[in-house]
Design an enzyme around this catalytic site. Sequence first.
Site, PDB file in Angstrom:
ATOM      1  CD  GLU A 113      -2.083  -2.399   0.687  1.00  0.00           C
ATOM      2  OE1 GLU A 113      -1.090  -2.738   1.855  1.00  0.00           O
ATOM      3  OE2 GLU A 113      -3.515  -2.755   1.514  1.00  0.00           O
ATOM      4  CG  HIS A 133      -9.598  -6.749   8.898  1.00  0.00           C
ATOM      5  ND1 HIS A 133      -8.247  -6.973   9.873  1.00  0.00           N
ATOM      6  CD2 HIS A 133      -8.759  -7.156   7.349  1.00  0.00           C
ATOM      7  CE1 HIS A 133      -7.206  -7.759   8.507  1.00  0.00           C
ATOM      8  NE2 HIS A 133      -7.542  -7.618   7.470  1.00  0.00           N
TER       9      HIS A 133
END
Lengths: 471, 345
Positions: free
Chosen positions: A204, A273
């Site tokens: 990322e 998450h």
Amino acid sequence: MGATILMPALSPTMTEGKLARWLKKEGDSVAAGDVIAEIETDKATMEVEAVDEGTLTKLLVAEGTENVAVNSPIAEIDGGDGGNASAGPQQPVSNATMQGGETGAIAEQAEDHGAVAARGAQERPEAKAEPKMPAAEPEKDWGETKSITVREALRDAMAAEMRADDKVFLMGEEVAQYQGAYKISQGLLDEFGPKRVVDTPITEHGFTGMAVGAAFTGLKPIVEFMTFNFSMQAIDQIVNSAAKTLYMSGGQLGCPIVFRGPNGAAARVAAQHSQDYASWFAHVPGLKVVAPWSAADAKGLLRAAIRDPNPVIVLENEILYGQSFECPTAEDFILPIGKAKVERQGKDVTIVAYSIEVGLAMQAAEKLAEEGIEAEVVNLRTIRPLDIDTVVASVKKTNRLVTVEEGWAFSGIGGEVAMQVIEHAFDHLDAPPVRVAGKDVPMPYAANLEKLALPTIADVIDAVKQATYRK
Amino acid sequence: MVKGAEAGTTKRRGRAKAPPADSSALPQERLLQAYRDMLLIRRFEEKAGQLYGMGLIGGFCHLYIGQEAVVVGMQMCLQPGDQVITSYRDHGHMLATGMEARGVMAELTGREGGYSKGKGGSMHMFSREKGFFGGHGIVGAQVSLGTGLAFANMYRDNGNVCLTYYGEGAANQGQVYESYNLAALFKLPVVYIIENNRYGMGTSMERASASKDRSKDGAPWNIPGEQVDGMDVEAVRLAGERAVAHCREGKGPYILEMLTYRYRGHSMSDPAKYRTREEVQKMREQHDPIETARKRLLERGQDEAGLKTVDDDVKRIVAEAADFAQSSPEPDESELWTDILVEAR
């Protein structure tokens, strides 16, 4: 002693699927690990394995049946000579394995990032339910509409903008060959080719910086984060490079880029998450932040985000992906960034919400109406720039404010909305504003605790009663 | 003043031909030009140091003195449309790309005549026209960004190359390795230039990295790399031509580790306790890039008078830049609120 084989879930948010094929027939004996059936969703295919030995006594669902609900019985198995394979219907005795290659499942992806792919997961029932709402207030009349899912709306938005402008391209993990971890980019590789639908490694920080650099030259990248949780790896590039360079360059170097992906809690994927990043990004001048709820929001706002010459954060929601809403079919349908929408008219209280919580607010409003409280629901659509005018106009009518967000209350969007209402319409408030927010804890895994941590319809109803002095 | 010239955007170009690698020394007129460009950076930075001491420049100010041969040698390898991006030790890179000294100096003093209208400062200047993409303050961030500039070249198939500069200190950042992988994977036309000046702030490379040869940092991805005498502008140019040609041929990234040295501190507030005065003195006396070029020019027939003309010319440009940087007004207070977002078209 017989046992029941239940329809397994392929991902935390799967609710139903197609029983594509039986690989065993009635009377066959099976051993643990044997593949007995294949099931499909719109996102993936998987094999159903037997957990126990025995003989298949009855197939309860014919092959080819669509819309088989997760956890509903699909077959019965006789425990055989062991006689102790006595799993009750509450306990799924099948085991799902993902097929490799292009037809894999999102759960596999989630595992790559350390998430547990919860099988047969409990969803938030109120969020999952198809929103039953009064006709939303018309804005501009876009003519004919069609029911599509949020997933389709997002894909259509990208496809339309990519057709219109060859500077637009999509990049991210699994966006191309895999067709998207959540199947948002389904079909885009076929139409636009690998140059414009770019699979990246799981990196990322690196690929976000790379996309920002490409945007500095005038290209218009759409960066998909598999979920916004992973954008934290790259937040320096988003905040320090994408958001600030225009200012630091005295207006020379803009950054026309979109960062999009699912934000907030899905279901049973635990603390790392399940987080709402709205207030993180909305804090930063130089960024725009949108958070669509309906399919129309998703399509209209994503198209606007791609066309916008600035960095725009598009906070989607995994649970909404499969939900259907009426969406204008007009070729040129687009929504303005920075405009909220009154989804429901009411006179007694203003409920301000964004993303999935709009659905929650709409359902709470329905229940409140049964008790004679008419709530007005404002769907923010855009978090930054905040359309405070629409909120203030509503509060001037209702004199009461409740905010609903999935994120934490501290330094949250609700706090910001309430403060701006106080600044603009203090004399119109008949009661202190009330915030409904995610509880101030990391997201727990356990089903019951997760439910407690997230805003519920009951929380919204309570907040409204507090704001209207009904309790 | 700078704005008018910056309006151009990157245009599509045909694929540029790779120039033949020149194995010989620079032609005399090009070496003279390199000498001039290095001298301009040296004198500019000396002046910036003076203005800082007078309180006219604030905040951080990272001087490039000692490292001039690196940018000047590399810039000689570029064609129109190629890009340059670097960290916050960036004044030399700006001047090497052809940005005007007055606009850079006025940015250092935070004036409206600066390249960023006074809103960026020493670490943040840009010029689309000159292909200079900053000027970035977060150590290592420009490496991913430069990889993205190269990605855009690939996307546009324009044959251009991006020079991405960073120090040996930044070379320890994770995103640098993420960038190596991406660049090698997508065969991006990017030259990674590690300006190894031996110290990441006050920490020597020996104390910061288990790697002793940063030119090999790309080995896991088969990115070719070489160590270069970064104090010798001709050596830099030669290596640069090899690297840039490799990129233009579509073979992907290339790493050049420039062995160089900064004479001044990391920033103006550097206590300079981490190295000896003798070490600095030795580099200045024996390896100064400008002095080396000057000697070679004279050896190869350059007359003193010609060098004197160059020296005077550079001195004049720097003096004029310093005057402009002090006479240009501070930005209008309304500028506080501009350039936050591009107004929607």
